[in-house]
Design a protein around this motif. Structure first.
Motif, PDB file in Angstrom:
ATOM      1  N   PRO A  66       0.803  -1.227   0.000  1.00  0.00           N
ATOM      2  CA  PRO A  66       0.000   0.000   0.000  1.00  0.00           C
ATOM      3  C   PRO A  66       0.832   1.271   0.000  1.00  0.00           C
ATOM      4  N   TYR A  67       2.111   1.170   0.350  1.00  0.00           N
ATOM      5  CA  TYR A  67       2.988   2.339   0.376  1.00  0.00           C
ATOM      6  C   TYR A  67       3.888   2.402  -0.856  1.00  0.00           C
ATOM      7  N   GLY A  68       3.684   1.491  -1.796  1.00  0.00           N
ATOM      8  CA  GLY A  68       4.550   1.431  -2.961  1.00  0.00           C
ATOM      9  C   GLY A  68       5.853   0.731  -2.651  1.00  0.00           C
ATOM     10  N   ASN A  69       6.650   0.525  -3.657  1.00  0.00           N
ATOM     11  CA  ASN A  69       7.951  -0.117  -3.456  1.00  0.00           C
ATOM     12  C   ASN A  69       8.965   0.909  -2.962  1.00  0.00           C
ATOM     13  N   PRO A  70       9.897   0.505  -2.101  1.00  0.00           N
ATOM     14  CA  PRO A  70      10.908   1.459  -1.637  1.00  0.00           C
ATOM     15  C   PRO A  70      11.870   1.824  -2.759  1.00  0.00           C
ATOM     16  N   PRO A  71      12.379   3.051  -2.762  1.00  0.00           N
ATOM     17  CA  PRO A  71      13.417   3.393  -3.742  1.00  0.00           C
ATOM     18  C   PRO A  71      14.673   2.580  -3.491  1.00  0.00           C
ATOM     19  N   VAL A  72      15.428   2.336  -4.554  1.00  0.00           N
ATOM     20  CA  VAL A  72      16.643   1.527  -4.489  1.00  0.00           C
ATOM     21  C   VAL A  72      17.844   2.406  -4.817  1.00  0.00           C
ATOM     22  N   ALA A  73      18.839   2.390  -3.948  1.00  0.00           N
ATOM     23  CA  ALA A  73      20.092   3.101  -4.192  1.00  0.00           C
ATOM     24  C   ALA A  73      21.232   2.097  -4.158  1.00  0.00           C
ATOM     25  N   LEU A  74      22.197   2.266  -5.043  1.00  0.00           N
ATOM     26  CA  LEU A  74      23.353   1.378  -5.104  1.00  0.00           C
ATOM     27  C   LEU A  74      24.610   2.100  -4.638  1.00  0.00           C
ATOM     28  N   ALA A  75      25.410   1.424  -3.838  1.00  0.00           N
ATOM     29  CA  ALA A  75      26.733   1.923  -3.482  1.00  0.00           C
ATOM     30  C   ALA A  75      27.677   1.630  -4.642  1.00  0.00           C
ATOM     31  N   ALA A  76      28.459   2.625  -5.031  1.00  0.00           N
ATOM     32  CA  ALA A  76      29.325   2.451  -6.197  1.00  0.00           C
ATOM     33  C   ALA A  76      30.561   3.325  -6.066  1.00  0.00           C
ATOM     34  N   VAL A  77      31.680   2.813  -6.582  1.00  0.00           N
ATOM     35  CA  VAL A  77      32.929   3.568  -6.635  1.00  0.00           C
ATOM     36  C   VAL A  77      33.502   3.541  -8.053  1.00  0.00           C
ATOM     37  N   GLY A  78      33.615   2.332  -8.630  1.00  0.00           N
ATOM     38  CA  GLY A  78      34.196   2.188  -9.958  1.00  0.00           C
ATOM     39  C   GLY A  78      33.207   2.513 -11.065  1.00  0.00           C
ATOM     40  N   GLU A  79      33.745   2.729 -12.259  1.00  0.00           N
ATOM     41  CA  GLU A  79      32.926   3.179 -13.388  1.00  0.00           C
ATOM     42  C   GLU A  79      31.816   2.199 -13.739  1.00  0.00           C
ATOM     43  N   ARG A  80      32.092   0.896 -13.714  1.00  0.00           N
ATOM     44  CA  ARG A  80      31.065  -0.074 -14.099  1.00  0.00           C
ATOM     45  C   ARG A  80      29.906  -0.097 -13.114  1.00  0.00           C
ATOM     46  N   MET A  81      30.205  -0.040 -11.822  1.00  0.00           N
ATOM     47  CA  MET A  81      29.121  -0.058 -10.839  1.00  0.00           C
ATOM     48  C   MET A  81      28.368   1.273 -10.849  1.00  0.00           C
ATOM     49  N   ILE A  82      29.072   2.384 -11.071  1.00  0.00           N
ATOM     50  CA  ILE A  82      28.391   3.672 -11.202  1.00  0.00           C
ATOM     51  C   ILE A  82      27.429   3.632 -12.388  1.00  0.00           C
ATOM     52  N   THR A  83      27.866   3.032 -13.493  1.00  0.00           N
ATOM     53  CA  THR A  83      27.002   2.896 -14.666  1.00  0.00           C
ATOM     54  C   THR A  83      25.775   2.056 -14.338  1.00  0.00           C
ATOM     55  N   ALA A  84      25.982   0.962 -13.613  1.00  0.00           N
ATOM     56  CA  ALA A  84      24.848   0.117 -13.213  1.00  0.00           C
ATOM     57  C   ALA A  84      23.859   0.910 -12.368  1.00  0.00           C
ATOM     58  N   ALA A  85      24.369   1.702 -11.446  1.00  0.00           N
ATOM     59  CA  ALA A  85      23.492   2.525 -10.610  1.00  0.00           C
ATOM     60  C   ALA A  85      22.683   3.487 -11.467  1.00  0.00           C
ATOM     61  N   GLY A  86      23.349   4.102 -12.420  1.00  0.00           N
ATOM     62  CA  GLY A  86      22.656   5.038 -13.283  1.00  0.00           C
ATOM     63  C   GLY A  86      21.572   4.379 -14.118  1.00  0.00           C
ATOM     64  N   ARG A  87      21.798   3.150 -14.499  1.00  0.00           N
ATOM     65  CA  ARG A  87      20.841   2.455 -15.367  1.00  0.00           C
ATOM     66  C   ARG A  87      19.605   1.954 -14.629  1.00  0.00           C
ATOM     67  N   VAL A  88      19.789   1.398 -13.428  1.00  0.00           N
ATOM     68  CA  VAL A  88      18.665   0.670 -12.829  1.00  0.00           C
ATOM     69  C   VAL A  88      18.208   1.185 -11.470  1.00  0.00           C
ATOM     70  N   ALA A  89      18.980   2.062 -10.824  1.00  0.00           N
ATOM     71  CA  ALA A  89      18.635   2.481  -9.467  1.00  0.00           C
ATOM     72  C   ALA A  89      17.935   3.835  -9.457  1.00  0.00           C
ATOM     73  N   ASP A  90      17.391   4.162  -8.290  1.00  0.00           N
ATOM     74  CA  ASP A  90      16.760   5.461  -8.074  1.00  0.00           C
ATOM     75  C   ASP A  90      17.747   6.468  -7.489  1.00  0.00           C
ATOM     76  N   GLY A  91      18.883   5.973  -7.066  1.00  0.00           N
ATOM     77  CA  GLY A  91      19.889   6.841  -6.481  1.00  0.00           C
ATOM     78  C   GLY A  91      21.180   6.086  -6.275  1.00  0.00           C
ATOM     79  N   MET A  92      22.193   6.800  -5.795  1.00  0.00           N
ATOM     80  CA  MET A  92      23.499   6.188  -5.566  1.00  0.00           C
ATOM     81  C   MET A  92      24.025   6.616  -4.210  1.00  0.00           C
ATOM     82  N   LEU A  93      24.638   5.655  -3.501  1.00  0.00           N
ATOM     83  CA  LEU A  93      25.301   5.922  -2.236  1.00  0.00           C
ATOM     84  C   LEU A  93      26.774   6.177  -2.524  1.00  0.00           C
ATOM     85  N   VAL A  94      27.209   7.395  -2.316  1.00  0.00           N
ATOM     86  CA  VAL A  94      28.592   7.785  -2.579  1.00  0.00           C
ATOM     87  C   VAL A  94      29.460   7.340  -1.410  1.00  0.00           C
ATOM     88  N   HIS A  95      30.537   6.655  -1.719  1.00  0.00           N
ATOM     89  CA  HIS A  95      31.404   6.084  -0.684  1.00  0.00           C
ATOM     90  C   HIS A  95      32.096   7.183   0.110  1.00  0.00           C
TER      91      HIS A  95
END
Length: 338
Positions: free
Chosen positions: A155-184
């Motif tokens: 009833p409250y909807g799905n929670p937003p998803v944020a990915l922790a990322a440092v390297g370029e590939r994981m940052i790209t993944a965060a940009g593609r599929v997440a709602d936000g990013m956790l900066v290390h």
């Protein structure tokens, strides 16, 4: 910029619960819990029941220690318990921990994480719509969901998803599929501006609606003696992070690649005191802001105020709660520096 309170990494679930109640009472916007010695979902379930306003964040939950169905259930339950206040923060951890601590498979972490989030969303969608679950990927397959195990739409909807990322590939993944990013925490203003933001924009096209969250290292104390103790702890924490090969690109940007190599060798000998001594003032100042509350707030604003949406203070030492509260107040009231 919203200001969150980050629970001490060694806090027990009960200690984190008490800290969250206090954080809500004094006016923090959110509460973040890490997954180190205790299960982050258990901790946040206690926090959700003990609070009513403050936003809740797993920062992070170790994705590869679980599978998408586990996380879908846990996150869905926390969203229910908190009445829509939960934000799911996921991280990959590093290979030795996934393989040797959790006895789980490790391969192509960025691609695996991107698929993990896609599977997670497919599961939530099946619950929300009642349509057949038919997720088939390279790493995960979820093709069975009967009514008995289906919690139905949240009833409250799905929670937003944020990915922790440092390297370029994981940052790209965060940009593609997440709602936000956790900066290390081991992130300088230069690395954020020159590496993270361009990669995110390339992956997404723009950052509209995408939230950047950060736990920033600070050296804080009421007097010089307190700040000296805090500085010693922060030097040790920087050395610990910088010894990990996954974080080498951050140091390379500043021309400190050889330092990363030395720290890695020292870490294999568990020479923690020697490692901290390798952190010069230049390195310290690149990754941490030092001073009284007003100076720390001004420094954080100058570095991150135009980019970071939510911030918490990373203090690998026992920080005075009144000093932390003073930084929070100053962050909210101080204008962004030109």
């Amino acid at each position: 910029m919203l200001v969150d309170y980050a629970a001490p990494v060694a806090a027990s679930p009960a200690e984190a619960e008490a800290a969250a109640v206090s954080a809500e009472q004094v006016g923090y916007d959110g509460f973040a819990a890490a997954e180190t010695r205790h299960d982050v979902f258990t901790t946040l379930a206690l926090v959700a029941r003990a609070t009513s306003r403050i936003a809740l964040q797993s920062a992070i939950a170790v994705a590869f220690a679980r599978n998408p169905m586990n996380v879908a259930v846990l996150a869905n339950d926390l969203q229910l318990i908190s009445e829509g206040r939960f934000r799911l923060g996921l991280g990959s951890q590093v290979r030795p921990h996934i393989e040797r601590r959790f006895a789980m498979p490790w391969s192509r972490p960025a691609a695996r994480m991107e698929e993990f989030v896609a599977a997670l969303r497919a599961i939530w969608a099946a619950w929300a719509t009642g349509e057949r679950l038919a997720f088939r990927g390279e790493f995960y397959r979820h093709t069975l969901m009967t009514d008995f195990f289906n919690p139905g739409p949240n009833p409250y909807g799905n929670p937003p998803v944020a990915l922790a990322a440092v390297g370029e590939r994981m940052i790209t993944a965060a940009g593609r599929v997440a709602d936000g990013m956790l900066v290390h925490p081991l992130t300088s203003a230069e690395y954020l501006g020159e590496r993270i933001l361009p990669v995110l924009k390339s992956a997404r096209g723009n950052l509209a609606g995408f939230r950047l969250e950060m736990s920033a290292m600070v050296v804080l104390g009421a007097d010089a003696q307190q700040r000296a103790r805090a500085e010693e702890a922060v030097r040790g924490q920087i050395a610990f992070y910088a010894s990990t090969p996954a974080y080498r690109p951050v140091l390379e940007l500043h021309g400190w690649g050889e330092l990363a190599d030395r720290l890695n060798l020292l870490s294999r000998r568990q020479a923690w005191t020697e490692m901290a001594a390798e952190i010069t003032d230049d390195v310290l100042n690149a990754f941490a802001v030092t001073g009284d509350p007003a100076t720390v707030a001004a420094g954080l604003r100058a570095r991150f105020g135009r980019v970071i949406d939510r911030i918490s203070l990373y203090t690998p030492y026992e920080a005075d709660r009144y000093q932390l509260a003073a930084v929070r107040t100053a962050l909210r009231s101080e204008p962004v520096s030109d």
